[in-house]
Design an enzyme around this catalytic site. Structure first.
Site, PDB file in Angstrom:
ATOM      1  N   SER A  61       4.406   6.804   0.903  1.00  0.00           N
ATOM      2  CA  SER A  61       3.155   7.496   0.619  1.00  0.00           C
ATOM      3  C   SER A  61       3.330   8.998   0.865  1.00  0.00           C
ATOM      4  O   SER A  61       4.163   9.625   0.220  1.00  0.00           O
ATOM      5  CB  SER A  61       2.036   6.899   1.471  1.00  0.00           C
ATOM      6  OG  SER A  61       0.775   7.310   1.023  1.00  0.00           O
ATOM      7  N   ASP A 100      -1.048  -0.563  -6.889  1.00  0.00           N
ATOM      8  CA  ASP A 100      -1.322   0.455  -5.878  1.00  0.00           C
ATOM      9  C   ASP A 100      -2.495   1.308  -6.348  1.00  0.00           C
ATOM     10  O   ASP A 100      -2.381   2.076  -7.302  1.00  0.00           O
ATOM     11  CB  ASP A 100      -0.083   1.325  -5.656  1.00  0.00           C
ATOM     12  CG  ASP A 100      -0.209   2.219  -4.436  1.00  0.00           C
ATOM     13  OD1 ASP A 100      -1.349   2.483  -4.004  1.00  0.00           O
ATOM     14  OD2 ASP A 100       0.828   2.651  -3.903  1.00  0.00           O
ATOM     15  N   HIS A 121      -0.371  -0.897  -2.031  1.00  0.00           N
ATOM     16  CA  HIS A 121       0.179   0.210  -1.239  1.00  0.00           C
ATOM     17  C   HIS A 121       0.837  -0.335   0.032  1.00  0.00           C
ATOM     18  O   HIS A 121       0.504   0.063   1.150  1.00  0.00           O
ATOM     19  CB  HIS A 121      -0.934   1.198  -0.894  1.00  0.00           C
ATOM     20  CG  HIS A 121      -0.441   2.554  -0.496  1.00  0.00           C
ATOM     21  ND1 HIS A 121       0.291   3.368  -1.329  1.00  0.00           N
ATOM     22  CD2 HIS A 121      -0.567   3.247   0.664  1.00  0.00           C
ATOM     23  CE1 HIS A 121       0.585   4.492  -0.711  1.00  0.00           C
ATOM     24  NE2 HIS A 121       0.074   4.442   0.505  1.00  0.00           N
TER      25      HIS A 121
END
Length: 722
Positions: A575, A658, A691
């Site tokens: 991320s 995601d 995610h």
């Protein structure tokens, strides 16, 4: 509380100039790559699948693959894994996944039975069976118990790893979902999903939640923008809208202000203006007009929980209160009635914690009669407990932790006298303690698997960054290894959004990497929250380069100390951490041998256009503002890619589902890098993981098998016999 909280001038170093070449020239053709922007588009999926298949085939052909696969699967599917849980009405509730139940089991056992090596579990919901029944992967996302009717729960779920969630009401007595109970289905039969739509009980027949009931009820960050109150038996279309935030806000959410034992009618509502500023309100559901009353507290202060009639607030900025300056990072408590009053009338306010140079707030935990204040002192846990007597806070008592560098976690209900506490560190497996009403900690569960901590070393060291600031990092290695510059080393960091990286125990990392002679390093760079708000602000917005420079300082220190060398130094980050390692790749390619860029944020010029990107403006700056754009372009990894530079070998991962970081970021990076004949790239795209590493246990296991095979092969880790 369920509120989702997860001095400097930019110095343009020579390596930054070299990497830029001409970043005003677009490195890809937007028309040719437009198809990659559609997350689940047929052409994009085909493109990604071809590259994923190629990568999987290459990884499986590596000599390390089978041995790493065997070891990681033995860890993931081990029946001796730590049994985390929470105590509720005499039971310990636990969520469990193994090879036979990859989607997981929500189950419970009596507290007295939890002590045993093999507790007798009562399965409540089998998510694998539920997934088969529905025909989609259903992931467990949490539960909310109704205090007025303890046999009723709201079970939050998602399809795969999506952030969009839904819920269903569960009857604990009947062990089944409630027919015609609370479930967000329209009269047309459509199931309503929304990002992080956690429902809140008002009473046994009423809930508050934030659905996306109509198409326009989302913000520009793609979160729900409306709150509804919904009564049992009425059609969801008849639910009453309580509140709506402007589209430019991030989201709106609701939770109980106090425990139900004190008040079940008071609801705390937070309207997130941006990532760090909020409009907060109190709603009394007994008021027939449902009038919201605005809370009079600093807009960047956050509610951290409650105890009896008092609420805890964490300050992000200095607060001048009644001619006294309360320092940023302080925790204050005040009676809930003072929340609505003017500053001069907040007579109950008490400062419970003031940060120091090294000590910062971590979290507040509560039981029925006790408060636990957990802090990080130089990124290591410190805990005190206290209570409220005659409207006065008692003197804090230090909770002695069993060893140095301990990390403290807690799971509890605020109306229970007992709680489960977990203590661990990077080389000591988790031990679970029972906090009993006599205010004692009793060991209730130790790790059943074997790990000899005495054979490993955990140290905390420092590197000096470009401006003289000391950057701490934790290093783990096996006793007896030589610091000869040839140790395969994995360096991780995050450096953003105030996230604190602490040295938790990772069985995978220890048994697959460190046990085989590898070195593991965790860096606490600026941009994170390890040393409070100012540590974060030092790398926020146009100061972003600070985080990258801190990371380079730690990397250079590891090489200087002869722990490793560039050929053996690998870095990984997900991320925002994916942004970090990709910038490291483009600015300092000579420092590293391998890079894992996981669900990364990479297109910094267009990030607002994808996923939750609009919500990150206060973290990165706004690329639509010229001065912000000027600074962003200096480090933006996609814009600074070279098609001729030899970069370290890189693994890029993303996911179709995601909904925070759109797969466009990973896809376009792979698309461009694939045109560079001097750089070796691998690419993995998951269909379901969202995610995270996976939407179920098998998916997560495969992810880590691929990840560690990549690093072991690229960094020349010599595997011993498992």
């Amino acid at each position: 509380m369920k509120k989702i909280i997860c001095y400097f001038t930019i110095i343009l170093l020579t390596f930054g100039i070299d990497a830029m070449e001409d970043n005003n020239k677009q490195i890809y053709n937007p028309k040719e790559t437009k198809f990659l922007e559609e997350a689940a588009g047929a052409e994009a999926l085909k493109w990604a699948k071809e590259r994923t298949n190629k990568t999987e085939k290459a990884l499986q052909a590596m000599q390390e693959y089978k041995r790493i696969k065997k070891e990681i699967e033995s860890i993931f599917y081990d029946q001796r894994k730590t049994l985390y849980g929470v105590i509720r009405k005499g039971y310990v509730y636990n969520f469990w996944m193994d090879d036979k139940n990859p989607q997981g089991l929500w189950r419970r056992t009596l507290v007295d039975n939890y002590y045993k090596d093999k507790p007798n579990w009562e399965v409540l919901i089998d998510f694998d069976k539920l997934s088969k029944k529905i025909g989609k992967k259903v992931a467990y996302r949490g539960v909310s118990n109704c205090v007025q009717n303890p046999n009723r729960y709201l079970i939050s779920m998602s399809f795969g790893g999506k952030d969009e969630m839904f819920f269903r009401e569960w009857d604990l007595e009947k062990k089944d979902f409630v027919k015609n109970g609370f479930e967000p289905i329209t009269s047309c039969g459509k199931l309503l999903e929304g990002k992080f739509t956690y429902p809140t009980w008002v009473n046994k027949d009423t809930i508050i939640f934030n659905p996306v009931l109509y198409k326009d009820e989302i913000t520009s960050s793609l979160y729900p923008n409306s709150l509804y109150i919904w009564k049992r038996g009425e059609a969801i279309e008849k639910a009453r809208k309580l509140f709506e935030v402007p589209k430019e806000y991030i989201r709106v959410s609701a939770d109980k202000l106090l425990s139900d034992a004190i008040s079940s009618s008071l609801i705390f509502i937070s309207a997130d203006k941006d990532f760090y500023n909020y409009d907060n309100y109190i709603l009394d559901t007994q008021d027939k007009n449902f009038k919201l009353q605005k809370i009079n507290m600093p807009s960047d202060a956050t509610l951290q929980g409650s105890f009896k009639e008092y609420v805890f607030w964490l300050l992000r900025s200095d607060w001048k209160f009644k001619n006294h300056n309360i320092k940023a990072g302080s925790l204050v408590a005040l009676h809930f009635t003072d929340l609505l009053k003017a500053e001069s009338d907040k007579t109950s306010l008490k400062i419970l914690f003031t940060p120091t140079e090294n000590e910062v707030f971590n979290f507040i935990g509560t039981t029925k009669d006790r408060v636990f204040l957990a802090t990080y002192d130089n990124v290591v846990s410190k805990v005190v407990t206290f209570t409220l007597e005659n409207e006065q806070w008692t003197k804090p008592v230090i909770l002695k932790l069993p060893y140095q560098n301990a990390i403290f976690r807690m799971s509890s209900y605020e109306d229970e006298e007992e709680a489960l506490i977990t203590i661990e560190n990077a080389i000591v497996p988790p031990t679970i303690y029972l906090w009993v009403k006599t205010h004692e900690l009793k060991v209730i569960r130790k790790a059943l698997y074997s790990f000899d901590s005495e054979n490993y070393v955990l140290e905390q060291k420092e590197a000096t960054s470009f401006d003289g600031v000391k950057i701490p990092y934790f290093i783990v290695y096996k006793k007896g290894i030589k610091f000869d510059g040839k140790n395969p080393t994995l360096l991780e960091a995050y450096g953003g959004f105030q996230v604190i990286n602490s040295p938790y125990f990772s069985r995978i990392k220890n048994e697959v990497w460190v046990k085989n002679g590898g070195v593991s390093v965790l860096a606490n760079i600026r941009g994170g929250g390890e040393f409070g708000p100012e540590w974060h602000k030092a790398a926020q917005g146009i100061k972003r380069q600070t985080a990258f420079n801190d990371f380079f300082a730690v990397s250079e220190e590891l090489i200087k100390q002869n722990i490793t060398s560039p050929e053996y130094l690998g870095i990984k980050g997900g991320s925002n951490g994916g942004l970090l390692v990709s910038v490291a790749m483009t600015q300092r390619p000579e420092l590293f041998g391998a890079i894992a860029c996981e669900v990364p944020i990479l297109d910094m010029i267009r990030y607002k256009e994808f996923g939750a990107g609009n919500s990150w403006v206060t973290e990165y700056g706004d690329p639509e503002i010229p001065n912000d754009l000027l600074h962003i372009k200096k480090y933006a990894p996609l814009e600074n890619l070279s098609l001729t530079q030899k970069y370290p070998t890189v693994l890029i991962t993303d996911s179709v589902l995601d909904q925070r970081v759109h797969p466009w970021h990973g896809r376009i990076f792979e698309y461009v890098l694939a045109q560079n004949p001097n750089t070796k790239t691998y690419f993995l795209e998951s269909r379901d993981s969202g995610h995270s590493s996976g939407s179920d246990l098998k998916e997560s296991a495969n992810y880590f098998i691929n990840l560690y095979t990549f690093f072991a092969n690229t960094l020349k880790l010599k595997l011993i016999k498992f």
